[in-house]
Design an enzyme around this catalytic site. Structure first.
Site, PDB file in Angstrom:
ATOM      1  N   ASP A  12       0.822  -1.214   0.000  1.00 15.69           N
ATOM      2  CA  ASP A  12       0.000   0.000   0.000  1.00 15.69           C
ATOM      3  C   ASP A  12       0.855   1.262   0.000  1.00 15.69           C
ATOM      4  O   ASP A  12       0.651   2.162   0.822  1.00 15.69           O
ATOM      5  CB  ASP A  12      -0.949   0.025   1.206  1.00 15.69           C
ATOM      6  CG  ASP A  12      -1.890  -1.147   1.262  1.00 15.69           C
ATOM      7  OD1 ASP A  12      -2.359  -1.565   0.189  1.00 15.69           O
ATOM      8  OD2 ASP A  12      -2.162  -1.636   2.364  1.00 15.69           O
ATOM      9  N   GLU A 127     -10.585   0.762   5.772  1.00 15.42           N
ATOM     10  CA  GLU A 127      -9.195   0.942   5.369  1.00 15.42           C
ATOM     11  C   GLU A 127      -9.117   1.766   4.085  1.00 15.42           C
ATOM     12  O   GLU A 127     -10.131   2.195   3.558  1.00 15.42           O
ATOM     13  CB  GLU A 127      -8.510  -0.412   5.150  1.00 15.42           C
ATOM     14  CG  GLU A 127      -9.081  -1.199   3.996  1.00 15.42           C
ATOM     15  CD  GLU A 127      -8.331  -2.485   3.732  1.00 15.42           C
ATOM     16  OE1 GLU A 127      -7.413  -2.821   4.484  1.00 15.42           O
ATOM     17  OE2 GLU A 127      -8.666  -3.164   2.760  1.00 15.42           O
TER      18      GLU A 127
END
Length: 191
Positions: A12, A127
């Site tokens: 990420d 998230e």
């Protein structure tokens, strides 16, 4: 200075340039941080958080700073804002926070039903914050619920908007994202 000429482990990742230096932030303990002058050779820096933020421990019992998820960074008027997700690993408790040198606050959260077992899909998972500005508003997109579980996946994307960068973000009904609100943008096929 130790430089890494090998592949950098980056889950990420998000990157921003400040002056002649690039900074990359990634999912990891305390938010992993790397720096580079050329985007080819990277130096591991100290994580953003050496210990869990106090608000995060209060908001998500069991959060120990061992995995801070999916950061996003932006700058506005010379100030940097680092958005991130926290959760107790393997549990259905999550929040999104923002780090700024002089400010810490929750901007999105999912209230958890304490009556449900942790294995119940879709209860309080949040998230992947992403913020951009269009016109007079900032838009916070985030993902709710569970991905990667085949037919049991309940993953979806929601959005809220705000006139100020750090809050309050509200959905179409006026519910704040820090109170579990969010206007549905997209979700998987339930068939």
């Amino acid at each position: 200075m130790q430089e890494n000429k090998e592949l950098v482990p980056a889950h990420d990742p998000v990157m921003i340039q400040q002056g002649d230096t690039y900074y990359m932030f990634c999912t990891g303990p305390g938010i992993a941080k790397w720096s580079s002058k050329n985007t080819k050779q990277w130096k591991r820096e100290k994580p953003v958080f050496s210990q869990a933020p106090e608000w995060a421990v209060k908001a998500v019992p069991g959060f120990k700073n061992n995995h801070t998820w999916a950061p996003d960074i932006s700058s506005q008027n010379g100030h940097y804002y680092l958005y991130y997700s926290i959760s107790a690993f393997g549990k259905n408790t999550s929040c999104i926070g923002v780090a700024q040198p002089e400010q810490w606050r929750t901007i999105a959260s999912r209230p958890r039903n304490a009556q449900l077992a942790d294995s119940m899909p879709g209860d309080a998972a949040i998230e992947e914050p992403f913020i951009f500005k269009k016109g007079a508003y900032y838009y916070l997109f985030t993902s709710f619920d569970y991905c990667c579980r085949g037919p049991q996946s309940t993953y979806k994307m929601v959005v809220g908007r705000a006139k100020e960068l750090i809050r309050p973000y509200v959905d179409k009904a006026g519910v704040g994202l820090e109170q579990g609100g969010g206007t549905l943008v997209m979700e998987g096929n339930k068939d």
